[in-house]
Design an enzyme around this catalytic site. Structure first.
Site, PDB file in Angstrom:
ATOM      1  N   ASP A 177      61.374  55.644   1.118  1.00  0.00           N
ATOM      2  CA  ASP A 177      61.675  56.883   0.407  1.00  0.00           C
ATOM      3  C   ASP A 177      62.843  56.702  -0.556  1.00  0.00           C
ATOM      4  O   ASP A 177      62.870  57.291  -1.642  1.00  0.00           O
ATOM      5  CB  ASP A 177      61.993  57.975   1.429  1.00  0.00           C
ATOM      6  CG  ASP A 177      61.925  59.376   0.846  1.00  0.00           C
ATOM      7  OD1 ASP A 177      61.796  59.515  -0.378  1.00  0.00           O
ATOM      8  OD2 ASP A 177      62.008  60.340   1.625  1.00  0.00           O
ATOM      9  N   HIS A 222      66.847  67.021   2.880  1.00  0.00           N
ATOM     10  CA  HIS A 222      67.531  66.473   1.715  1.00  0.00           C
ATOM     11  C   HIS A 222      68.867  67.197   1.553  1.00  0.00           C
ATOM     12  O   HIS A 222      69.040  68.321   2.031  1.00  0.00           O
ATOM     13  CB  HIS A 222      66.676  66.638   0.457  1.00  0.00           C
ATOM     14  CG  HIS A 222      65.549  65.659   0.376  1.00  0.00           C
ATOM     15  ND1 HIS A 222      65.293  64.909  -0.747  1.00  0.00           N
ATOM     16  CD2 HIS A 222      64.610  65.292   1.285  1.00  0.00           C
ATOM     17  CE1 HIS A 222      64.254  64.127  -0.531  1.00  0.00           C
ATOM     18  NE2 HIS A 222      63.808  64.350   0.693  1.00  0.00           N
ATOM     19  N   CYS A 228      63.103  63.253  -5.045  1.00  0.00           N
ATOM     20  CA  CYS A 228      61.710  63.688  -5.166  1.00  0.00           C
ATOM     21  C   CYS A 228      61.346  63.717  -6.640  1.00  0.00           C
ATOM     22  O   CYS A 228      61.909  64.505  -7.404  1.00  0.00           O
ATOM     23  CB  CYS A 228      61.501  65.071  -4.547  1.00  0.00           C
ATOM     24  SG  CYS A 228      59.798  65.688  -4.769  1.00  0.00           S
TER      25      CYS A 228
END
Length: 313
Positions: A17, A213, A244
């Site tokens: 990620d 987040h 993102c």
């Protein structure tokens, strides 16, 4: 309000990620040595990479090479993210190198369309086939629901809708469902209300994982709210790496909560993580040097709390 857990499980997602959001290509050698250091820090679960199309995410084009080269302790559970059956096919060529597979979709139609160019129903249809085959291969399965707490394009996302998707993932074979605050829209009150609701909807046999987040600085507050709501499984990223790409043009999402910040807070609260914090901070320092920029982690900057005495107050 539930009692705080005595121990939590943390899945480190930085190597997937986090790395995938970096604009400059990270050398495979550097990825391997960073993952090896994370594995030596006591982290029990690491998401290593993703078998996505190389032209979609060039940063992860070396997924197979990374997976084959890493050398972590045998008790570290390694997971890979797969977007579809083609990705699973590629991953299964290295079946002996990992233990878990993660699949994903968004709770909001708009975000799902922008992220994978499919409707939510189309994504679920494809993921059912992926999960069935992964289970046949003996892999533990996690389904991650992005925008579970809100969508930058649609705003409010109905908790009932998230629960419906979570049940679909459970019934398709997921042992674990992750709820993603993909663009940092969650707040502690919301978190505290939603996790008990989702637990009731899914049953006790499914592991619920929180993925926050720190876009608006509320990441650790949301972790605390989740703890009091009975959650003992979290995903985070060393150095606060990540973000993102589909967060909306006006408000780009910053990174995941920093693993070392989470570990420091939990250990100071008497909640065991099994992580050697100084060793984890070393990994973040290595990542900082590789990337050539400052990272968002607070604890990597300030260092662990050093108590000279443990007196009251």
């Amino acid at each position: 309000m539930a009692e705080l857990p005595q121990r939590v499980r943390i899945r480190e997602v930085g190597p997937r990620d986090g790395f995938q959001n970096e604009p400059e290509t990270i050398d495979t050698f550097d990825k391997v040595r960073l993952i090896d250091q994370l594995g030596r820090s006591g982290l029990g679960r690491i998401e290593v990479t993703s078998f996505v199309r190389p032209d979609v995410i060039p940063q992860l084009a070396d997924a197979a090479a990374v997976l084959e080269a890493i050398d972590v302790p045998p008790d570290v559970s390694l997971s890979v993210l797969v977007p579809n059956e083609r990705g699973l096919d590629r991953a299964l060529e290295h079946r002996d190198r990992f233990h878990e597979v993660s699949v994903f979709l968004s709770a909001s139609e708009t975000h799902n369309r922008r992220n994978v160019n499919r409707s939510v129903a189309e994504s679920l249809d494809g993921l059912r086939r992926v999960l069935a085959r992964a289970r046949e291969a003996g892999l533990r399965c996690e389904g991650v629901i992005s925008t579970a707490f809100g969508c930058p394009f649609e705003g409010f996302v109905a908790p009932e809708r998230v629960a419906e998707i979570a049940r679909e993932l459970r019934d398709a074979g997921c042992d674990e469902v992750g709820f993603g605050d993909t663009t940092g829209m969650a707040n502690p009150k919301q978190v505290g209300a939603l996790f008990p609701y989702w637990r009731d909807m899914l049953g006790a046999e499914i592991e619920l994982t929180a993925h926050f987040h720190n876009t608006r600085g509320q990441g650790l507050a949301n972790v605390l709210a989740a703890l009091y709501a009975g959650v003992d499984s979290f995903e985070s990223s060393f150095g606060e790496l990540g973000g993102c790409p589909e967060s909306g043009p006006a408000h780009p999402a910053t990174g995941n909560i920093a693993t070392e910040d989470v570990v420091s807070m939990l250990e100071e609260m008497g909640i065991a993580t099994g992580v050697d914090l100084p060793a984890l901070i070393v990994a973040t320092g290595m990542a900082r040097d590789v990337l050539g920029r400052a990272l968002g982690s607070h604890v990597a900057t300030a260092g662990p709390v050093e108590w000279r005495t443990r007196g009251a107050g």
